[in-house]
Design a protein around this motif. Structure first.
Motif, PDB file in Angstrom:
ATOM      1  N   ASP A 135      30.867  94.126  44.521  1.00  0.00           N
ATOM      2  CA  ASP A 135      30.626  93.613  43.170  1.00  0.00           C
ATOM      3  C   ASP A 135      30.483  94.753  42.172  1.00  0.00           C
ATOM      4  O   ASP A 135      30.986  94.677  41.047  1.00  0.00           O
ATOM      5  N   ASP A 190      25.985  91.121  33.957  1.00  0.00           N
ATOM      6  CA  ASP A 190      24.978  92.167  33.722  1.00  0.00           C
ATOM      7  C   ASP A 190      25.545  93.543  34.005  1.00  0.00           C
ATOM      8  O   ASP A 190      25.280  94.502  33.268  1.00  0.00           O
ATOM      9  N   TRP A 234      37.685  89.358  42.022  1.00  0.00           N
ATOM     10  CA  TRP A 234      36.258  89.114  42.187  1.00  0.00           C
ATOM     11  C   TRP A 234      36.016  87.700  42.724  1.00  0.00           C
ATOM     12  O   TRP A 234      35.262  87.502  43.677  1.00  0.00           O
ATOM     13  N   ARG A 261      14.922  91.089  35.064  1.00  0.00           N
ATOM     14  CA  ARG A 261      16.279  91.290  34.542  1.00  0.00           C
ATOM     15  C   ARG A 261      16.353  92.529  33.671  1.00  0.00           C
ATOM     16  O   ARG A 261      17.350  93.247  33.663  1.00  0.00           O
ATOM     17  N   ALA A 315      32.850  95.285  38.894  1.00  0.00           N
ATOM     18  CA  ALA A 315      32.290  95.332  37.537  1.00  0.00           C
ATOM     19  C   ALA A 315      32.666  96.633  36.843  1.00  0.00           C
ATOM     20  O   ALA A 315      32.973  96.641  35.644  1.00  0.00           O
ATOM     21  N   HIS A 368      34.637  86.587  46.476  1.00  0.00           N
ATOM     22  CA  HIS A 368      33.429  85.799  46.719  1.00  0.00           C
ATOM     23  C   HIS A 368      33.711  84.593  47.577  1.00  0.00           C
ATOM     24  O   HIS A 368      32.928  84.244  48.450  1.00  0.00           O
ATOM     25  N   ARG A 399      25.660  84.972  40.851  1.00  0.00           N
ATOM     26  CA  ARG A 399      26.641  86.049  41.048  1.00  0.00           C
ATOM     27  C   ARG A 399      27.394  86.338  39.768  1.00  0.00           C
ATOM     28  O   ARG A 399      27.707  87.483  39.460  1.00  0.00           O
ATOM     29  N   VAL A 400      27.716  85.268  39.009  1.00  0.00           N
ATOM     30  CA  VAL A 400      28.433  85.461  37.745  1.00  0.00           C
ATOM     31  C   VAL A 400      27.529  86.205  36.771  1.00  0.00           C
ATOM     32  O   VAL A 400      27.974  87.083  36.021  1.00  0.00           O
ATOM     33  N   GLU A 401      26.237  85.869  36.817  1.00  0.00           N
ATOM     34  CA  GLU A 401      25.264  86.560  35.972  1.00  0.00           C
ATOM     35  C   GLU A 401      25.199  88.042  36.344  1.00  0.00           C
ATOM     36  O   GLU A 401      25.145  88.912  35.468  1.00  0.00           O
ATOM     37  N   ALA A 402      25.209  88.335  37.650  1.00  0.00           N
ATOM     38  CA  ALA A 402      25.124  89.724  38.104  1.00  0.00           C
ATOM     39  C   ALA A 402      26.362  90.505  37.661  1.00  0.00           C
ATOM     40  O   ALA A 402      26.261  91.651  37.208  1.00  0.00           O
ATOM     41  N   LEU A 403      27.550  89.871  37.777  1.00  0.00           N
ATOM     42  CA  LEU A 403      28.789  90.535  37.321  1.00  0.00           C
ATOM     43  C   LEU A 403      28.687  90.838  35.829  1.00  0.00           C
ATOM     44  O   LEU A 403      28.980  91.952  35.383  1.00  0.00           O
TER      45      LEU A 403
END
Lengths: 215, 215, 215, 215
Positions: free
Chosen positions: A27, B27, A80, C21, A31, A84, B21-25
């Protein structure tokens, strides 16, 4: 996770690293790649600093770079997403699977180079074909991971549907190395057709899955 | 998460990837963009290596780049903050919402380019207007995500207050594409006014929420 | 986390984003800055490609850049460590604290620029002093965060020792803006002394805490 | 985690930061380094924009850069893997261990520089030897971490097998500083042999563990 260390020939060898960490590393790479892509678009140098016309011309000349960037951006998002979905089917990683995943990361982290190359030489058949070849190798990395899981299905998640997985593997060959190979070949005939092909592959994966599976 | 795969026309299609996971990407992309911004400020070349006067002049000439950088830095922090507030209202993601979020990441990851362009050509109307246009498209990406959630409110968090969400959507149009569009227009009249406008939008979001909602 | 939205004048206003966060965003920025630092050291151009002597000379000429890089690397590690220690004392974030933290990230993400500047112009008093000034502003950002927590100690972790925290704040002023200010002043007299001062501050924080607190 | 603050001379001093956070910082650095490596490969400039022959020649001239990149990519993946295996044995971190880990991150984050140097000057004995020397120092950083854990085995995980750990430490000396030292020495005799040596070390770690331990 994966404590056993049985090692008969060809059997999966325990890795000693959890699946979650490999996912986090991957990941991170995705990113970073997706964000670095734009760094290859350099601010143009214009003599007359305040001339709107000169700057407009310089920005328009960057159009092929913007197009390459958008295609690669969408492609990395697709990587990505597919990564997943694939990992959600994996139960545990062995050494081979770790390095097949590293192979995927290698080609993915390479994407900024062919993107910049194609953006700089949009009319050069080699540059446009090179892009498709790298993407084909990246897609092949997915197929190889799936192949490992197919041959050693003890690595799959316990509840995973083997038949569904096999269908996905077959599809990943067609909408992967084969499709990009066609694009890379088209580049030698008519480069814009290859651009369209690379964009079409990304768009195929952007469409919702149900729309794709229903013909 | 989101296991159902109902697919009536227009209905949300399950994504198969968790919201976290989408949030982590996202971020990851925000953290990288905010840090990459400074790479566009290059160390100046000065002939007389030990001359304080020459270096001071060269650093002062970079002032517009420093100003652009600070505005973009604050703006990306605001994007991060608004992204988190929006995601805290989302219950689950469908395919459309994933790609609308990818669209937001596309424009956000593009920010280093208009930032460097505006910093290099602070007196060029096109460069300063270009910055506002990119920001307007980024802000529009937020509005489109909110619109999707508005139309398919089953994607919202269970306890979410629909009326409050609708108010937020309306505000996101004004303090988003409209405000940046005004800035981009001002650039054609008087570039420094556009700089001020871009900074003012960031400052608006820096202020505590209660101070903003009370007129 | 932090659900209440009381808003009497001067009272902490709820942020609506969890502490974890903000910590993750900050960690991302620190990891990226620490890794980007080396990008400012460019491979030297040498005419005679296979000449060991020519390349050795070119690498030796980069010595000031290597020294700047190591000092900044250690400093960012110290920032990371102090940031974690500070955050472990924080119970919840309000809007002001979020932006004071963003201010710290701004100066930290700026570090590659003064590092490259000092590495390129190690004998230029302004370049060496500029480095210390940026570091002083970065250290001041820590003091401001601590000040906010001191004034609104409801934001502190419940069990936190107020007296110990106050001592830490006092120390963060001396071994922060003041120490870097001294370094930045020394640069105007004798640049190498400033280099030594910047290195000494980093080394002070590298030493174990008990060794530091015992005189 | 690690609350005690006993501080007899030579005893581990509590760090006040959890092992998980240090692992996350390290992971971030590894992910960024592995992705940044490709940025050192610049798109070649070719006069005749659409000439396939000219571009093919320019890309072939980049071959040493591609080889350096692949070796470094694999090496950073190996570092990541070994770092995780080592951290899985650690129970808690003290101040010394944190800084020994920072030392490892310093050399790892430096890798893009020697990689680019070796790729630019593949026939220069100093450039090729420099690469091996940096890698030897990186590998030494692992040995130093292991040494600290060996001397203060209270820092090890409770159930860790001391004897197995000692064996691993011995192996890490041979397949680390010693092997890279041999590569760096070979560079002075015949650079391509050093390339082969660096690649062989990476391949050794790519092989499954059981294949390695059985002679």
């Amino acid at each position: 996770m994966s404590v056993a260390t049985e090692a008969r020939a060809g059997e999966p060898v325990s890795l000693g690293v959890s699946k979650g960490r490999v996912e986090a590393l991957s990941d991170g790479v995705f990113a970073i790649v997706v964000t670095l892509l734009v760094l290859e678009i350099k601010v143009p140098h214009v003599g007359a600093h305040d001339s709107v016309r000169a700057l407009a011309g310089a920005l328009l000349a960057l159009a092929p770079k913007f197009v390459s960037w958008v295609i690669s951006f969408a492609t990395v998002c697709v990587i990505w997403l597919n990564h997943h979905r694939l990992f959600s089917r994996i139960g545990r990683l062995d050494n081979a699977l770790f390095w097949l995943n590293a192979n995927l990361l290698l080609w993915t982290s390479f994407i900024p180079f062919p993107t910049a190359l194609m953006g700089d030489y949009p009319g050069n058949r080699l540059a446009v074909s090179f892009y498709g070849t790298v993407m084909a190798l990246m897609a092949l990395a997915f197929v190889l991971m799936r192949w490992r899981l197919h041959c050693h299905d003890r690595l799959l998640q316990d509840g995973a549907d083997r038949e569904l997985f096999r269908q996905g593997t077959r599809r990943s060959i067609w909408m992967g190395p084969v499709a990009y190979g066609i694009g890379a070949s088209l580049a030698w005939v008519f480069p814009p057709a290859a651009f369209a092909c690379y964009a079409a592959i990304a768009i195929y994966f952007v469409l919702p899955r149900d729309a794709r599976t229903k013909p």
